[in-house]
Motif scaffolding. Structure first.
Motif, short mmCIF file in Angstrom:
data_model
loop_
_atom_site.label_atom_id
_atom_site.label_comp_id
_atom_site.label_asym_id
_atom_site.label_seq_id
_atom_site.Cartn_x
_atom_site.Cartn_y
_atom_site.Cartn_z
N HIS A 373 -1.15 95.84 121.00
CA HIS A 373 -1.24 95.96 122.45
C HIS A 373 -2.69 95.94 122.92
O HIS A 373 -3.02 95.36 123.96
N PHE A 374 -3.59 96.57 122.17
CA PHE A 374 -5.01 96.57 122.53
C PHE A 374 -5.59 95.17 122.48
O PHE A 374 -6.45 94.81 123.29
N LEU A 375 -5.12 94.35 121.54
CA LEU A 375 -5.61 92.97 121.42
C LEU A 375 -4.88 92.01 122.34
O LEU A 375 -5.11 90.79 122.26
N SER A 376 -3.98 92.55 123.19
CA SER A 376 -3.19 91.74 124.12
C SER A 376 -2.30 90.74 123.40
O SER A 376 -2.03 89.64 123.90
N LEU A 377 -1.86 91.09 122.22
CA LEU A 377 -0.89 90.28 121.47
C LEU A 377 0.47 90.91 121.67
O LEU A 377 1.01 91.59 120.80
N ASN A 378 1.02 90.73 122.85
CA ASN A 378 2.26 91.39 123.23
C ASN A 378 3.44 90.76 122.50
O ASN A 378 3.63 89.54 122.55
N VAL A 379 4.20 91.60 121.83
CA VAL A 379 5.35 91.18 121.06
C VAL A 379 6.54 92.02 121.52
O VAL A 379 6.40 93.23 121.81
N GLY A 380 7.70 91.40 121.57
CA GLY A 380 8.89 92.13 121.97
C GLY A 380 9.23 93.23 120.98
O GLY A 380 8.79 93.23 119.82
N ALA A 381 10.06 94.18 121.46
CA ALA A 381 10.40 95.33 120.62
C ALA A 381 11.15 94.90 119.37
O ALA A 381 10.86 95.36 118.26
N GLU A 382 12.11 94.00 119.53
CA GLU A 382 12.88 93.55 118.36
C GLU A 382 12.01 92.75 117.41
O GLU A 382 12.11 92.89 116.19
N ASP A 383 11.16 91.90 117.98
CA ASP A 383 10.26 91.11 117.11
C ASP A 383 9.27 92.02 116.38
O ASP A 383 8.93 91.78 115.22
N LEU A 384 8.80 93.07 117.06
CA LEU A 384 7.89 94.00 116.41
C LEU A 384 8.57 94.71 115.25
O LEU A 384 7.96 94.91 114.19
N LYS A 385 9.85 95.06 115.43
CA LYS A 385 10.58 95.71 114.33
C LYS A 385 10.71 94.76 113.14
O LYS A 385 10.60 95.18 111.99
#
Length: 895
Positions: A373-385
């Motif tokens: 999130h700090f690097l602005s590499l926003n990933v969805g919750a499911e994709d992050l899991k």
């Protein structure tokens, strides 16, 4: 044959006795052999056997000893050969046979035999079975019957001492059986001996081998002491615990780190389980503690250590389903595009969250999401899991962030991915197998390479032998290729040295100086002789007429320098015209070009880049066309850069410095050959001469009598004139008026002698009078040496003009209360009270007194207050100032 067998049995008996008593029998035999010949008499030999081992050989045994060790048939026994046969473990001269097979070890210890009558084969088989059971559960299995116990008693009873058993033989038999069992299980190989713990085992079950590999890797990576989890259950330290205790200890030790399931743990239990149901944990722990090593390896230099396979110790990635793998790859590709487009350096941000002190290369899942999130590499919750599951560490449950960074950043190389599917096929940092360098790949010839090496050795004044001789302690002239490469690196032939010796060039040198007898070695002495010809030629004393070439011929330009002699006439003329124009501009404008180039030379090696050279030319306003720039670069550029020092030397040639050493040496020699300067102010009468002598004695505190009495052995008070003159020279007077002194002090009756005692008394009267104790009322006047300026005399007319000038100056000083000393002291750097004549005039001018004194009066002042300092005429300003103050009637030292 019977005689040979008899002597061997006798020697075995003696060897057993010597081993039991822990003695070396050689030391006892040497006492009878004073000359160390190796031979003693028969009686002495038998006496040694009785004193050391308590043996009394029979007549038949004595005859056997004589047949074997009486080599000369003179009744003398070769005890050295006998001692070598008894003490020797193996033959050191026979290196082709394994030393283990050559050892002569006694079958029995403590000097006993197992039994007078050997047991039957059936009984021996029963005893062997009992010993195997004892070995598995020592101190003894509970199922040993009375019959088996009787067999053990018969086996190990002592025939000489009824009622006693030889337990040491029982111990060695159990140890031998345990080693045999280890060989059968594969824990030790048949050609190894005395290996207590072997780290790697090989079983017939591939699944079990895979479990052991997992446990070894986990133990090695996490530094687990497995025995700490089992020994608390083993109070007697027997090496055996129950099955439940072993399962609990194994699960607690490496269950999580090795990801062991219950069936896998049960498989390990079954392998180490004994017939009574207990488990041998000590054997298991010994194997794991030395997973990739062998204990006491310094005592077993012939052992080969098994290393883990490549990638076995790295963290692997989890395997997901096909659909999940496709989604993860898609998300990683999107992140990779953003990283590449934005040029992000991600690894530093992840590393800041590495919570452990020993750099674990993992972070928590929350921290991982926070960094994204700090690097602005926003990933969805499911994709992050999914990403977290893919890069999750199986041991700790944290995220393996180096593997993630390498998967999305093509420029990052710091981690090895075991999952090939996660790696980019087009990565430029994928390791490529290196090509083996050969001499054919070398871009330079052998002569050019040796010329470069000779140049480095010559310019740095290196002694090549110092870098190789330590690798050749036997001075054989040959060392290994790796040692040769190491010596070349120390010589400066490396990337950090004066010349980058690449692999093809090194291979070329190895090929030229290859040792014909040994393929893996190099004749470094031949290389030494070829290189050190830059200093001198070998064996020069055998050819005295040989003309040694000058060392300058071995100097070569830097690599990449163009041979300007082969250039065309157009290029040469263009360069000459350009250099002449630049030289004229520098001379006209008086430009200092070197500091500008030095500002760009950070390495201080005399070179700058081509762009920096053009920049320097523009900064110096030395305008040149593109063709002229190219001509200058072609002449002065090499592989290092633009050689601005050579360029400036040709642009601003300086005259070569003259060798002034010989000239200066000749000047010093001529100066030392000059005689002493003639004496100044020579006195014209006797009183003047005595004043000079008294002044020198008063200043230097000399005792004239001490220099003269040695010439008067009889203490007559007189001496010869020649001796008198020599004594005055020793005093350091350096007088020319010796004749006056001779005439004044010569003896009336003998004109060749001088009354030196009277002269000495007269001179020393400046301090006190002789025999003053007889004249208590007489006043003694201390002699005061006159100042040098007081001896300066002016003419009568000059004296009047001098006083008139001093009165004028004193009148003005009195009116204005002027300070004279401070300005004079500023010029008196050595504080000797004098200044030069020009300084004296300058001070008077600064005090506004110089306008009152004309040139003639200045001459009078200089002459009056003149003193000789180092042969130069200076002015005594202290006397001048005090006289002015006295005329002005100031108080002493005032103002």
């Amino acid at each position: 044959m019977a005689a040979v067998a008899g002597i061997q049995n006798l020697e075995d008996n003696i060897r057993t006795q010597a081993l039991t008593k822990r003695i070396r029998i050689t030391e006892y035999f040497q006492d009878f052999d004073q000359l160390r010949s190796g031979f003693i008499s028969e009686q002495q030999f038998l006496r040694c056997l009785w004193n050391t081992l308590g043996l009394q050989p029979t007549e038949e045994e004595v005859q056997q000893f004589k047949n074997k060790y009486d080599l000369k048939n003179d009744g003398r026994i070769n005890y050295k050969l006998f001692c070598e046969e008894i003490d020797r473990n193996f033959n050191p001269k026979n290196l082709y046979i394994d030393p283990v097979s050559q050892k002569n070890l006694p079958l029995e210890f403590l000097g006993t035999k197992r039994s007078v009558r050997p047991l039957s084969p059936e009984s021996e088989a029963k005893i062997l079975a009992v010993l195997e059971r004892i070995q598995q559960s020592f101190p003894g299995p509970p199922d040993v019957s009375e019959e088996e116990m009787n067999l053990l008693v018969l086996k190990y009873r002592d025939p000489d001492r009824p009622g006693l058993l030889n337990y040491l033989n029982l111990h060695h038999d159990i140890v031998a059986i345990s080693q045999q069992v280890a060989v059968e299980k594969g824990l030790v190989s048949t050609f190894q001996r005395n290996v207590d713990i072997v780290p790697v085992i090989s079983t017939g079950d591939p699944a079990l081998n895979q479990i052991f590999d997992k446990i070894r890797v986990a133990v090695f990576k996490n530094g687990i002491r497995t025995i700490e989890f089992f020994k608390d259950h083993d109070k007697l330290r027997s090496g055996i615990i129950t099955e439940n205790q072993f399962v609990c200890g194994l699960a607690l030790a490496v269950g999580k780190e090795a990801q062991l399931s219950r069936p896998e743990i049960q498989k390990v239990v079954e392998y180490y389980r004994q017939p009574d149901g207990r488990v041998q944990y000590k054997v298991f722990c010994d194997m794991m503690e030395n997973a990739f090593n062998i204990p006491d390896l310094d005592k077993k230099p012939l052992q080969s250590v098994t290393r883990p396979v490549k990638g076995a110790l790295s963290r692997g990635l989890k395997t997901l389903t096909d659909e999940e793998e496709r989604r993860v790859n898609q998300v990683l590709s999107e992140i990779s595009e953003q990283v590449k487009r934005r040029r992000l350096m991600m690894y530093q941000y992840f590393k800041d969250y590495d919570r452990a002190k020993n750099y674990t290369r993992v972070m928590t899942k929350t921290q991982f999401g926070r960094v994204l999130h700090f690097l602005s590499l926003n990933v969805g919750a499911e994709d992050l899991k999914l990403i977290v599951r893919k890069f999750e560490d199986p041991a700790s449950g944290d995220v393996n962030y180096p593997a993630f960074v390498q998967a999305v950043d093509q420029e990052f190389v710091g981690h090895t991915l075991d999952d090939v599917s996660m790696m980019d096929k087009n990565r430029t940092n994928t390791p490529v197998p290196e090509k083996v360098a050969t001499a054919a790949d070398c871009s330079v010839s052998y002569e050019d390479l040796m010329s470069r090496i000779r140049h480095i050795v010559l310019t740095n004044r290196l002694r090549v032998i110092e870098y190789f001789q330590d690798y050749d302690p036997l001075r054989s002239g040959s060392i290994s290729k790796s040692q040769f490469r190491r010596g070349l690196a120390l010589l400066g032939l490396s990337k950090l040295g004066a010349h980058d010796l690449n692999d093809p060039q090194y291979t070329l040198l190895c090929q030229v100086y290859q040792n014909p007898q040994k393929e893996d070695q190099v004749l470094w002495t031949s290389f030494l002789n070829d290189v050190e010809t830059v200093f001198t030629q070998p064996n020069l004393e055998k050819d005295p007429n040989y003309q040694v070439p000058a060392s300058e011929m071995f100097q070569v330009p830097k690599p990449g320098t163009i041979d300007w002699s082969n250039a065309t006439e157009d290029h040469k003329s263009l360069l000459e015209i350009t250099m002449d124009r630049l030289r004229q501009r520098i001379v006209q404008r008086r430009i200092l070009a070197k500091p500008v180039f030095q500002d760009f030379d950070n390495h201080n090696n005399g070179h700058v880049t081509r762009s920096q050279f053009r920049q320097c030319i523009r900064m110096l306003e030395l305008n040149a066309t593109e063709e002229e720039m190219k001509a200058l670069e072609a002449k002065f550029c090499n592989d290092v850069g633009f050689d601005y020092l050579t360029f400036l030397n040709e642009l601003e040639p300086k005259p070569a410095p003259q060798m002034m050493y010989i000239t200066r040496l000749e000047e010093i020699r001529n100066t030392n050959m000059k005689k002493k300067l003639p004496e100044q102010n020579v006195a014209d009468n006797l009183e003047g001469v005595l004043n000079k002598v008294k002044t020198k004695v008063a200043k230097e505190r000399l005792r004239v009598y001490e220099f003269m009495k040695d010439y008067d052995k009889l203490r007559t008070g007189r001496m010869k004139k020649l001796s008198f003159r020599r004594a005055l020279d020793l005093c350091g007077f350096e007088l020319k008026e010796f004749r006056s002194l001779h005439f004044r002090r010569q003896t009336p009756n003998d004109p060749d002698y001088v009354e030196y005692l009277k002269f000495s008394d007269e001179v020393e009267s400046i301090f006190t009078l002789k025999n003053l104790e007889k004249q208590p009322l007489k006043e003694v006047v201390q002699f005061k040496p006159p100042e040098e300026w007081e001896l300066n005399n002016l003419s009568q007319d000059g004296e009047l003009k001098f006083m008139m000038c001093m009165n004028k100056i004193a009148e003005k000083v009195r009116k204005h209360r002027m300070q004279l000393f401070p300005l004079f002291e500023d010029y008196d750097r050595v504080h000797n009270g004098t200044v030069s004549r020009s300084q004296f005039r300058r001070v008077l001018s600064e005090l506004e007194l110089g306008s009152m004194v004309n040139e003639q009066e200045f001459e009078l002042l200089w002459s009056k207050f003149d003193v000789k300092i180092g042969g130069k005429d200076d002015v005594n300003y202290i006397a001048f100032c005090e006289m002015i103050y006295a005329i002005a009637k100031f108080e002493w030292r005032k103002p």
